[in-house]
Design a protein around this motif. Structure first.
Motif, short mmCIF file in Angstrom:
data_model
loop_
_atom_site.label_atom_id
_atom_site.label_comp_id
_atom_site.label_asym_id
_atom_site.label_seq_id
_atom_site.Cartn_x
_atom_site.Cartn_y
_atom_site.Cartn_z
N GLY A 177 36.09 34.57 9.92
CA GLY A 177 37.11 33.78 10.57
C GLY A 177 37.47 32.55 9.74
O GLY A 177 36.81 32.27 8.74
N PRO A 178 38.47 31.80 10.11
CA PRO A 178 38.88 30.62 9.34
C PRO A 178 37.76 29.61 9.16
O PRO A 178 37.63 29.00 8.11
N ASP A 219 29.37 43.63 7.36
CA ASP A 219 28.53 43.99 8.50
C ASP A 219 27.90 42.75 9.13
O ASP A 219 27.88 42.59 10.36
N ASN A 220 27.37 41.87 8.30
CA ASN A 220 26.65 40.72 8.84
C ASN A 220 27.58 39.61 9.31
O ASN A 220 27.24 38.85 10.21
N LEU A 221 28.77 39.51 8.71
CA LEU A 221 29.77 38.58 9.24
C LEU A 221 30.18 38.98 10.65
O LEU A 221 30.27 38.15 11.56
N VAL A 222 30.44 40.27 10.84
CA VAL A 222 30.81 40.77 12.16
C VAL A 222 29.64 40.59 13.13
O VAL A 222 29.82 40.18 14.29
N LEU A 263 27.24 38.37 13.12
CA LEU A 263 27.09 36.97 13.52
C LEU A 263 28.18 36.54 14.50
O LEU A 263 27.92 35.81 15.47
N ARG A 264 29.41 36.97 14.26
CA ARG A 264 30.49 36.60 15.16
C ARG A 264 30.29 37.20 16.55
O ARG A 264 30.43 36.52 17.57
N SER A 302 21.67 36.27 9.81
CA SER A 302 21.89 35.15 8.89
C SER A 302 21.14 35.37 7.58
O SER A 302 21.68 35.16 6.49
N VAL A 303 19.89 35.82 7.68
CA VAL A 303 19.10 36.11 6.48
C VAL A 303 19.77 37.22 5.67
O VAL A 303 19.91 37.12 4.45
#
Length: 484
Positions: free
Chosen positions: A40-41, A397-400, A402-403, A465-466
């Motif tokens: 995201g922004p 994958d990890n960005l999604v 976390l969101r 996060s890791v």
């Protein structure tokens, strides 16, 4: 001044030694996107504890775990680089590859050796075609002290490309070593947060067991007083024993994570203990940067790219086999019939000259080697691109994760608060004789499940996060590859 033919040949050889056959290396292109789909922004805002790796910044040598602000984790992580046996094996592979550079580099220089010898020979007087001048069969003694020189002149760049390929493989091994270290550090962090999550689950279940023990006591007293039926006692006991089972199961999981951490630190599990500390943290903000930056920040991508360059050199080495091999051989020394005249000026001997050899027919062997080298290059390019695509996938994958987990955490917190309120209401209604104990059990079970989900989402956030930091390279930068 007139040069002899041999001198002209030597001069031509040295002039040609600057040639190099084979393709010039060009870094392959990879599929690229302008930015990450899952970011995201706000994800691009720099965090004060996480910065892009800078070549001259000593703080960005891999200490990425400091972003979590956990003192115990900060103590454990450096021990991986010091004691982990898998990392030591990767170090050894890198040293082996680095030594191979020196081995191949030695071929750029002449080989000089000595072979002193001494001996005597006496011919038989009865040999066939007897020489009348040696009727007595006199013996002859020979003493030699030669110094020999052999040198393959690298006219077509075969030796130079061999050195270059060894250097690129050593750099790839350095990238492999960094990948192993980053993976081990990330595995330690994940196991650490898993253990902390188990501590939190264990505390929750131990507190729940105490509450259920009290509920069982009250229900039993109510039964003995004729206020509650026997079924209420059975339900309370069932609920209590089920909570005890869950508590013991969490203890087992926690012990296994502690053992895994010990092995990562290079210690026997019996000699390591992790203090109990329930997880109570939130994931830090981690800016992913741009996809193009990932090519410079992932050690596995850097290693794959170095192997593409190595495969390119292998093509040049294969093509050099189609050209003549030119060697320079020389010898200088003394030879005499005894040590007495070994160092006379007349005993001096020397020889020097180039040798050219060319294979005229090999039934397609060199062509097959060249075809193999080209196929190997195509394979390494495909592996490089696949490694890059996999890296993009891991970041996305990890960005999604976390969101979505951040949204889940908010909803789960509201659900937990509602479940706690409902459990209290049903308990009060049961004491007041308005509801059955089954409704209390159902409400308490729902409350426990939601409280456990709270902890589990927190664990998944820390793990994601890791893994995101690992997917981004852990603060590593391609400029940290050794120049060799």
């Amino acid at each position: 001044m007139t040069l002899r033919p041999s001198a002209l040949a030597c001069a031509a050889v040295f002039l040609l030694s600057g040639c190099m056959v084979g393709p010039k290396y060009v870094k392959p292109s990879v599929p690229m996107a302008p930015d990450y789909k899952g970011a995201g922004p706000d994800a691009y805002k720099e965090n004060s504890n996480w910065q892009m790796a800078q070549p001259a910044d000593a703080a960005q040598r891999g200490e990425w775990w400091a972003i979590f602000g956990d003192a115990e984790l900060n103590v454990l992580e450096p021990q991986v680089a010091e004691n982990n046996q898998s990392l030591k094996a990767a170090d050894a592979r890198f040293r082996e590859a680095r030594a191979l550079i020196r081995f191949n580099h030695a071929s750029l220089y002449p080989t000089v050796g000595v072979a002193p010898s001494g001996g005597g020979e006496r011919e038989s007087s009865n040999q066939p075609y007897f020489n009348a001048n040696n009727a007595q069969g006199n013996g002859v003694g020979v003493v030699q002290l030669p110094v020999d020189l052999n040198y393959e002149i690298d006219v077509w760049g075969r030796v130079r490309r061999t050195v270059s390929a060894a250097r690129e493989e050593a750099q790839a091994s350095a990238g492999d070593r960094q990948t192993v270290m980053l993976s081990l550090e990330a595995e330690l962090a994940v196991d650490y947060f898993e253990a902390r999550s188990a501590d939190a689950q264990e505390k929750l279940l131990n507190d729940t067991v105490k509450d259920f023990e009290e509920a069982y006591r009250i229900t039993k007293n109510r039964f003995e007083g004729g206020v509650a039926p026997k079924s209420d006692v059975d339900q309370a006991q069932t609920q209590l024993e089920a909570a005890r089972v869950l508590s013991r199961d969490i203890t087992l999981q926690r012990a296994q994570f502690e053992h895994a951490i010990a092995i990562l630190l290079g210690k026997p599990p019996a000699s390591f203990a992790l203090p109990n500390a329930p997880l109570d943290a939130r994931p830090p903000a981690i800016p992913p940067g741009l996809p193009s930056e990932l090519l410079e920040r992932r050690p596995d991508i850097a290693a794959a790219e170095r192997r593409v360059a190595e495969a390119n050199d292998r093509i040049g080495i294969a093509r050099a086999a189609f050209y003549p091999t030119i060697s320079l051989s020389g010898s200088v020394g003394v030879e005499g019939t005894s040590f007495a005249n070994l160092f006379d000026p007349a005993s001096l001997l020397w020889s020097l000259g180039p040798t050219l050899s060319q294979t005229l027919f090999d039934a397609g062997r060199r062509a097959s080697v060249s075809e193999q080298a080209n196929a190997s290059y195509d394979e390494t390019v495909a592996n490089y691109r696949q490694t890059t695509l996999t890296a993009f996938q891991q970041v996305e994958d990890n960005l999604v994760a976390l969101r979505v987990l951040n949204q889940e955490a908010g909803h789960q917190h509201q659900a937990t608060m509602a479940a706690q309120s409902a459990a209290q209401i049903f308990n009060n209604r049961y004491v007041g004789g308005l509801d059955t104990y089954l409704q209390v059990v159902t409400a308490q079970t729902t409350e426990l499940n939601n409280e456990r989900n709270d902890i589990d989402i927190m664990r998944r956030q820390m793990d994601a996060s890791v893994l995101l930091i690992k997917a981004l390279g852990g603060g590593w930068n391609v400029t940290q590859l050794p120049k060799l």
